[in-house]
Write an enzyme that holds these catalytic residues in place. Sequence first.
Site, PDB file in Angstrom:
ATOM      1  N   CYS A 110       0.994  -1.167   0.181  1.00 52.51           N
ATOM      2  CA  CYS A 110      -0.099  -0.051  -0.024  1.00 52.51           C
ATOM      3  C   CYS A 110       0.938   1.151   0.085  1.00 52.51           C
ATOM      4  O   CYS A 110       0.169   2.353  -0.022  1.00 52.51           O
ATOM      5  CB  CYS A 110      -0.881  -0.186   0.973  1.00 52.51           C
ATOM      6  SG  CYS A 110      -0.422   0.000   2.584  1.00 52.51           S
ATOM      7  N   CYS A 123      -1.878   8.023   6.887  1.00 55.13           N
ATOM      8  CA  CYS A 123      -0.433   8.154   7.165  1.00 55.13           C
ATOM      9  C   CYS A 123      -0.291   8.536   8.624  1.00 55.13           C
ATOM     10  O   CYS A 123       0.794   7.870   9.080  1.00 55.13           O
ATOM     11  CB  CYS A 123       0.335   9.073   6.147  1.00 55.13           C
ATOM     12  SG  CYS A 123      -0.212   8.953   4.626  1.00 55.13           S
TER      13      CYS A 123
END
Lengths: 134, 395
Positions: free
Chosen positions: A34, A103
Amino acid sequence: MMYTEQVMDHFMNPRNVGEIEDASGVGTVGNAKCGDIMKIFIKVKDNVITDVKFKTFGCGAAIATSSKATEMVKGKTIEEALQITNKQVADSLGGLPPVKIHCSLLAEEALHAAIQDYKEKLARGENPEQEDDK
Amino acid sequence: MKRIYMDNAATTRVTQPVLEAMMPYFSEVYGNPSSIHAFGREARKAIEAARNQVAAALGANPGEIYFTGCGTESDNWALRGTAYARKNKGKHIITSAIEHHAILHTCQQLEREGFEVTYLPVDEMGLVHPEKLEKAIRPDTILVSIMTANNEIGTIQPIEELAKITKAHGVLFHTDAVQAIGSVKFDVHAMNIDMLSLSGHKFHSPKGVGALYIRSGVRIERLIQGGAQERTQRAGTENMASIVGMGKAIELAAANIDAHNAYLTGLRDHLIHRILTEIPYTRLNGHAEKRLPGNVNISFRYIEGESLLLSLDIKGVAASSGSACTSGSLDPSHVLLAIGLPHEIAHGSLRLSLSEENTMEECDYVVDSLKEIVKRLRDMSPLYEEAVKSGEIPG
């Protein structure tokens, strides 16, 4: 999509990049599939995080949140460090674009993983705080 | 700071001659081309002149050119218009795995509406193999849609061969030529192309205008209702100035195609050569020769594309990437996955796309910048560290 000045600053001048050879705990999260991998190293002395380093493969937000998170936990006790949330990391960078919130989760997870690694070493009766003789 | 634009596959600048051709059509010639009076007639004349220019560049008749709002609309129209018009003949459509989303998402919508779609695989260079197309054609196939050149990796398909096979089976052939105009020569009749989509802003005309060529005799359903424009096939008052600009731009592009290709190929090959020889752990994505002259697509191992783009942007260089982080999803580019790249290498891709405004000096500046940036990002990459420690690469 726009990053804040703080994000760009931490992206271009990341704090605490590197590794700790004799780390008390190491946490790695994410995967190459990813597009984000974060690895955080902590050095603990008397329950205080005395040093912290990171290495990150990822986008600007991933690098900036890794940098910011390491800055925020340095000098904190283990308990204080565990209180730090991904939202605090993102907020202290002036916010992240909505698609980049995951993130900042990664930074929190990597830190928790490093602390968990440290605690497991303690539980096994090892002394993760021991200085390396090298 | 020096600013270098190498994202011409995303969009291009409107050049001065194109802008000048457009200017009278904002406030001097402003009639509605559908009006019967003199104001309308002079506007109509300009639209038809632009139609002639587009037709000439493609080898088509002016009556086969329909102006649209963009390349995406042209693609949607070609696919859905054909599917709805031919649904009684069959419900099978063939396309490729590396089409633009304007094609792929439209195909997925048609699947939800009961059509069947075959997505042809491509080889590691991004080429569709003609024999695979031939095998995929069924008695109920109504349309084959294969892009002329890929927007990400620049691979140019053997369109003539693919169209010939399609024709031999009595099936219609559409091509998305959005990236190819100005770099690939077209003679749509001789090439057996039944429909072709193009977009003005990819060859120095403004955004918001495109065209669909539909071969005379091919009937497709209209998508936009509400007026008799474009010979009743595409309603909506014409985007006058942009249509005029696109006519001028395609005329210039067609006249200049050989010099354009020679110049861009020189820059492209210089960039590719320097990057591959001076920066380790890199690979070229796409075909080395069957490639758009302005396309460079390189994967840099152990780093992620968005951080590469941000770093280039700080140095004044505009480029793009197939990484997930630039697409807003978790998956990297479907094109890079289709040519067989593993996710982590696809995430580290960089596309530099050139125009005639770029120079050799700019190319050197970009490579010099890349060398510094890639080193900095690798130094903080746990993947690079692992590769060194495992002995996969020397430290």
